[in-house]
Write a protein that holds these residues in place. Structure first.
Motif, PDB file in Angstrom:
ATOM      1  N   LYS A  12       0.734  -1.315  -0.019  1.00 28.19           N
ATOM      2  CA  LYS A  12       0.040   0.067  -0.011  1.00 28.19           C
ATOM      3  C   LYS A  12       0.833   1.145  -0.174  1.00 28.19           C
ATOM      4  O   LYS A  12       0.399   2.033  -0.637  1.00 28.19           O
ATOM      5  CB  LYS A  12      -0.889   0.042   1.241  1.00 28.19           C
ATOM      6  N   VAL A  15       2.226   1.822  -3.437  1.00 23.95           N
ATOM      7  CA  VAL A  15       0.888   2.439  -4.267  1.00 23.95           C
ATOM      8  C   VAL A  15       0.929   3.714  -4.162  1.00 23.95           C
ATOM      9  O   VAL A  15       0.839   4.799  -4.994  1.00 23.95           O
ATOM     10  CB  VAL A  15      -0.128   1.718  -4.111  1.00 23.95           C
ATOM     11  N   ARG A  37     -10.184   5.092 -11.238  1.00 20.89           N
ATOM     12  CA  ARG A  37      -9.099   4.268 -10.955  1.00 20.89           C
ATOM     13  C   ARG A  37      -8.649   4.794  -9.474  1.00 20.89           C
ATOM     14  O   ARG A  37      -8.096   4.134  -8.758  1.00 20.89           O
ATOM     15  CB  ARG A  37      -8.181   4.129 -11.903  1.00 20.89           C
ATOM     16  N   GLN A  40     -11.120   3.707  -6.780  1.00 22.41           N
ATOM     17  CA  GLN A  40     -10.993   2.404  -6.537  1.00 22.41           C
ATOM     18  C   GLN A  40      -9.804   1.780  -5.857  1.00 22.41           C
ATOM     19  O   GLN A  40      -9.659   0.965  -5.057  1.00 22.41           O
ATOM     20  CB  GLN A  40     -10.897   1.620  -7.855  1.00 22.41           C
ATOM     21  N   ASN A  41      -8.476   2.546  -6.189  1.00 23.94           N
ATOM     22  CA  ASN A  41      -7.260   2.281  -5.403  1.00 23.94           C
ATOM     23  C   ASN A  41      -6.742   3.223  -4.470  1.00 23.94           C
ATOM     24  O   ASN A  41      -5.799   2.949  -3.702  1.00 23.94           O
ATOM     25  CB  ASN A  41      -6.287   2.543  -6.746  1.00 23.94           C
ATOM     26  N   THR A  43      -6.135   6.126  -4.208  1.00 25.61           N
ATOM     27  CA  THR A  43      -4.878   7.267  -4.737  1.00 25.61           C
ATOM     28  C   THR A  43      -5.282   8.484  -4.869  1.00 25.61           C
ATOM     29  O   THR A  43      -4.509   9.200  -5.620  1.00 25.61           O
ATOM     30  CB  THR A  43      -3.949   6.685  -5.983  1.00 25.61           C
TER      31      THR A  43
END
Length: 239
Positions: A12, A15, A37, A40-41, A43
């Motif tokens: 994590k 990322v 995205r 979802q991530n 980020t």
């Protein structure tokens, strides 16, 4: 040997570092802060951080649907949200929607209304959300959460979104509408279809989306006709 929790934390962190590098190396003109995205991530944070620092009112021209504005500072957001005369939710043809629906499917929406139309709509359903009624709903919600959680499989992988998040949300929607319990998953499907974007995989074509929305309208029209002359009930459709 690295345990699973340490590995997950390390992955994590990697990322998040990569996301920060991307956010601060990408030209602002290429930012698409609404990109799925990022959510979802998990980020999205460095992208919004940079926008707040450098361009708190940002015009995105790279979205696959159409361009849009992002407002990322609190006071600016409040200014937009509380000034319907300047920032309208229902100005034709789309208002807050990211596409124009075809004629016959451009129904008025409660969340896409400005005053003086929004307040009467809100007043109609406000009895559902009084402190007393919410206290009653809290008891029901706790019962259902316990039942759903107690029914989950042990010592095996399962889909939390499908088994818990969607199921609990659907149960509460069915309760608020007093929707036939055994058919409550229709609400899940119609909700997905109503907000489906092109190429999302939810529906294969605009025609399929319209056909399913017609089914939704017909179903709710049937419930409406059943209740319109019935004794008052405490559900949103009756109200």
């Amino acid at each position: 040997m690295m345990n699973i929790q340490t590995k997950i934390a390390t992955d994590k962190e990697a990322v998040q570092r990569a996301a920060r590098e991307e956010a601060y190396s990408m030209p602002l003109k290429d930012f698409h802060p609404g990109a799925p995205r990022l959510f979802q991530n998990d980020t999205l944070w460095p992208f919004f951080e940079r926008l707040r620092k450098e361009e708190p009112v940002h015009y995105c021209s790279t979205a696959p649907i159409e361009p849009y504005w992002s407002v990322t500072k609190y006071n600016d957001i409040m200014h937009v949200d509380t000034n319907a005369a300047i920032f309208s939710s229902d100005v034709p043809p789309r208002g807050i929607a990211n596409r124009a629906d075809p004629a016959g499917y451009d129904w008025p929406s409660f969340i896409a209304m400005d005053e003086p139309h929004h307040a009467p709509q809100r007043k109609t359903v406000s009895p559902m959300f009084t402190p007393t009624h919410l206290d009653e709903l809290a008891v029901l919600i706790r019962q259902r959460v316990r039942k759903v959680l107690d029914g989950l499989p042990r010592n095996e992988t399962f889909n939390f979104v499908e088994r818990v998040s969607i199921e609990l949300t659907t149960q509460m929607l069915a309760t608020l509408f007093d929707f036939p319990w055994e058919e409550r998953r229709k609400l899940t499907r119609w909700s997905d279809v109503s907000t489906a974007l092109p190429k999302s995989g939810v529906v294969s074509s605009p025609e399929e989306r319209r056909r399913e929305m017609d089914e939704c309208r017909a179903y709710f029209e049937k419930l409406w006709n059943e209740r319109v002359n019935a004794a008052p009930r405490n559900d949103l459709l009756s109200m």
